[in-house]
Design a protein around this motif. Structure first.
Motif, short mmCIF file in Angstrom:
data_model
loop_
_atom_site.label_atom_id
_atom_site.label_comp_id
_atom_site.label_asym_id
_atom_site.label_seq_id
_atom_site.Cartn_x
_atom_site.Cartn_y
_atom_site.Cartn_z
N VAL A 1 7.89 -4.78 -8.87
CA VAL A 1 7.18 -4.57 -9.88
C VAL A 1 6.54 -3.16 -10.00
O VAL A 1 6.64 -2.41 -11.00
CB VAL A 1 5.89 -5.59 -10.04
N LEU A 2 6.25 -2.84 -8.64
CA LEU A 2 5.96 -1.44 -8.64
C LEU A 2 6.75 -0.31 -8.47
O LEU A 2 6.55 0.79 -9.24
CB LEU A 2 4.91 -1.43 -7.13
N PHE A 3 8.01 -0.47 -7.97
CA PHE A 3 8.70 0.52 -7.68
C PHE A 3 9.89 0.54 -8.94
O PHE A 3 9.85 1.54 -9.69
CB PHE A 3 9.71 0.64 -6.42
N ILE A 4 10.44 -0.67 -9.04
CA ILE A 4 11.62 -0.67 -9.93
C ILE A 4 11.00 -0.73 -11.37
O ILE A 4 11.63 0.13 -12.26
CB ILE A 4 12.44 -1.84 -9.80
N LEU A 5 10.15 -1.68 -11.77
CA LEU A 5 9.66 -1.56 -13.14
C LEU A 5 8.75 -0.28 -13.49
O LEU A 5 8.94 0.04 -14.63
CB LEU A 5 8.74 -2.83 -13.32
N GLY A 6 8.41 0.44 -12.46
CA GLY A 6 7.65 1.75 -12.65
C GLY A 6 8.59 2.51 -13.09
O GLY A 6 8.33 3.56 -14.08
N GLY B 1 0.80 -1.32 -0.07
CA GLY B 1 0.08 0.01 0.00
C GLY B 1 0.88 1.42 0.01
O GLY B 1 0.21 2.49 -0.41
N ILE B 2 1.96 1.17 0.67
CA ILE B 2 2.66 2.22 0.68
C ILE B 2 3.20 3.02 -0.85
O ILE B 2 3.11 4.19 -0.86
CB ILE B 2 4.22 2.02 1.28
N GLU B 3 3.46 2.03 -1.72
CA GLU B 3 3.89 2.41 -3.11
C GLU B 3 2.37 3.10 -3.82
O GLU B 3 2.71 4.07 -4.33
CB GLU B 3 4.14 1.22 -4.02
N ARG B 4 1.39 2.47 -3.45
CA ARG B 4 0.01 3.29 -4.13
C ARG B 4 -0.41 4.45 -3.38
O ARG B 4 -0.68 5.62 -3.89
CB ARG B 4 -1.01 2.32 -3.83
N GLU B 5 0.24 4.77 -2.08
CA GLU B 5 -0.22 5.77 -1.37
C GLU B 5 0.87 6.96 -1.83
O GLU B 5 0.54 8.31 -2.02
CB GLU B 5 0.40 5.78 0.23
N LYS B 6 2.31 6.52 -2.13
CA LYS B 6 3.13 7.43 -2.59
C LYS B 6 2.72 8.11 -3.90
O LYS B 6 3.07 9.12 -4.21
CB LYS B 6 4.34 6.69 -2.81
N ARG B 7 2.18 7.47 -4.74
CA ARG B 7 1.43 7.76 -6.07
C ARG B 7 0.15 8.58 -5.89
O ARG B 7 -0.26 8.73 -6.80
CB ARG B 7 1.72 6.54 -7.06
N GLN B 8 -0.38 8.82 -4.56
CA GLN B 8 -1.49 9.28 -4.23
C GLN B 8 -2.69 8.79 -4.85
O GLN B 8 -3.56 9.46 -5.61
CB GLN B 8 -1.47 10.67 -4.75
N ARG B 9 -2.83 7.45 -4.89
CA ARG B 9 -4.00 6.53 -5.53
C ARG B 9 -4.97 6.57 -4.58
O ARG B 9 -4.72 6.81 -3.30
CB ARG B 9 -3.45 5.08 -5.98
N PRO B 10 -6.30 6.16 -4.84
CA PRO B 10 -7.46 6.23 -4.01
C PRO B 10 -7.49 5.12 -3.10
O PRO B 10 -7.74 5.22 -1.89
CB PRO B 10 -8.67 6.14 -5.00
N LEU C 1 -5.97 0.50 -12.67
CA LEU C 1 -5.53 -1.12 -12.91
C LEU C 1 -4.90 -1.62 -12.03
O LEU C 1 -4.87 -2.63 -11.21
CB LEU C 1 -5.60 -1.36 -14.24
N THR C 2 -3.65 -1.07 -11.84
CA THR C 2 -2.61 -1.12 -11.15
C THR C 2 -2.79 -1.36 -9.66
O THR C 2 -2.58 -2.33 -9.05
CB THR C 2 -1.21 -0.47 -11.27
N THR C 3 -3.69 -0.46 -9.27
CA THR C 3 -4.25 -0.16 -7.78
C THR C 3 -4.88 -1.47 -7.62
O THR C 3 -5.08 -2.05 -6.31
CB THR C 3 -4.91 0.80 -7.59
N GLY C 4 -6.11 -1.73 -8.40
CA GLY C 4 -6.87 -3.06 -8.36
C GLY C 4 -6.06 -4.23 -8.24
O GLY C 4 -6.44 -4.98 -7.29
N ALA C 5 -5.10 -4.33 -9.00
CA ALA C 5 -4.03 -5.45 -9.01
C ALA C 5 -3.54 -5.68 -7.72
O ALA C 5 -3.30 -6.84 -7.11
CB ALA C 5 -3.36 -5.50 -10.18
N GLY C 6 -3.09 -4.44 -7.18
CA GLY C 6 -2.26 -4.19 -5.85
C GLY C 6 -3.34 -4.92 -4.68
O GLY C 6 -2.91 -5.57 -3.86
N ALA D 1 6.20 -12.94 -2.28
CA ALA D 1 5.09 -12.22 -3.17
C ALA D 1 5.13 -10.75 -2.90
O ALA D 1 4.88 -9.70 -3.83
CB ALA D 1 3.51 -12.68 -2.90
N THR D 2 5.39 -10.20 -1.85
CA THR D 2 5.30 -8.82 -1.25
C THR D 2 6.66 -8.27 -1.79
O THR D 2 6.71 -7.06 -2.56
CB THR D 2 5.30 -8.58 0.03
N GLY D 3 7.62 -8.88 -1.97
CA GLY D 3 9.14 -8.56 -2.45
C GLY D 3 8.87 -8.59 -3.90
O GLY D 3 9.21 -7.41 -4.54
#
Length: 183
Positions: free
Chosen positions: A144-149, A34-43, A110-115, A137-139
């Motif tokens: 995927v979220l940070f590095i591939l983004g 969730g931190i990654e989604r929060e950092k990107r200010q997702r709902p 879509l990425t938030t939903g997948a997360g 899975a978390t790692g």
């Protein structure tokens, strides 16, 4: 009164400290996603991912424990923990689908939903006691979220996202479209 106390402190196959450790693990690993989604200010950010992971973990623990309950051990009772996995998957998919929006020809969320879906799987893994699966899975999700983004932006497959609330960064095509409307 003794019956009430006995009902509250029901004996479990898995010791309570282990159950609570699983819940804490689900909270921690759900938070990392969730931190990654929060950092990107997702709902759906930190709190949402924690709640999805924790709830999934609780469902898994309850499923495991219900198989061993004496009151549910009769020949007419059939308990299938796999149904819990299916129910959690369907429930989280419903929540995740609510995050996906089609706007101005683009799909968002879509990425938030997948997360969120992944947070549910991580919670189930922890709840069933599969710590290493949940940790991997978390790692993997963080990679995927940070590095591939960042790699997508570096390769110019995606436009960098605005980094703050006051940021006015726009996509190049938005500027072109806005310029053509002003003429």
């Amino acid at each position: 009164m003794d019956q009430i106390v006995a009902d509250i402190f029901v004996a479990t196959r898995t010791p309570y400290p282990v159950i609570f450790a699983r819940f804490c693990g689900a909270i921690l690993l759900g938070a990392l996603i969730g931190i990654e989604r929060e950092k990107r200010q997702r709902p759906a950010g930190l709190r949402t991912h924690i709640l999805v992971s924790l709830a999934s973990s609780i469902f898994a623990v309850v499923a495991v424990e219900s198989v061993h309950m004496v009151s549910l051990s009769g020949p007419e009772v059939r308990i299938d923990p796999i149904r819990v996995v299916e129910a959690v998957t369907a429930g989280v998919a419903f929540l995740a689908a609510g995050m996906i929006v089609f706007s101005r020809g683009e799909i968002k969320g879509l990425t938030t939903g997948a997360g969120m879906w992944l947070a549910g799987a991580v919670g189930l893994s922890i709840g069933f006691g599969f710590w290493w699966i949940a940790a991997f899975a978390t790692g993997a999700s963080l990679i995927v979220l940070f590095i591939l983004g960042r790699l997508e932006v570096a390769l110019q497959w995606k436009v960098p996202e605005p980094s703050g609330e006051n940021s006015t960064a726009k996509r190049p095509e938005d500027s072109v479209a806005a310029g053509s409307r002003e003429r």
